[in-house]
Design a protein around this motif. Sequence first.
Motif: not given
Length: 120
Positions: A71, A99-103, A105, A107-108
């Motif tokens: 993070n 926290n997820f990204n648009g795909l 996955q 992120e943090t």
Amino acid sequence: MYTFEVAEIQRRIYDNADHAHNITNYGANNLYPQLMYELAQRSPLAKSAIQLNAEFCAGMGWTGDGDSPVNDDGQTFNDILRLCTVDLSMFNGFSMHFNFNGLGQIETIKYIPFEYCRYG
């Protein structure tokens, strides 16, 4: 003759669902986790027992990517593991925020102190 009013002793933890706010209450005033944290911090024996149990649960930590930051605060997998095991030892639960990204996955990963969480 003197009379004393005796406050009603609550034998069990009052926990019911607050449907208006969609949470589960901890105790009558919803401060049970904070109360347990304060009581544990006042007792050297309780603090050492919680810490010993947390160290046992964490073990040697994660292998491989355990020391890579996860993070913006610079916390690693092992840092979050240690924080979560202390909460697990004290409150029998822990909490994290992903926290997820648009795909889809991750992120943090952020650690959230368990005494500030309520079941939704």
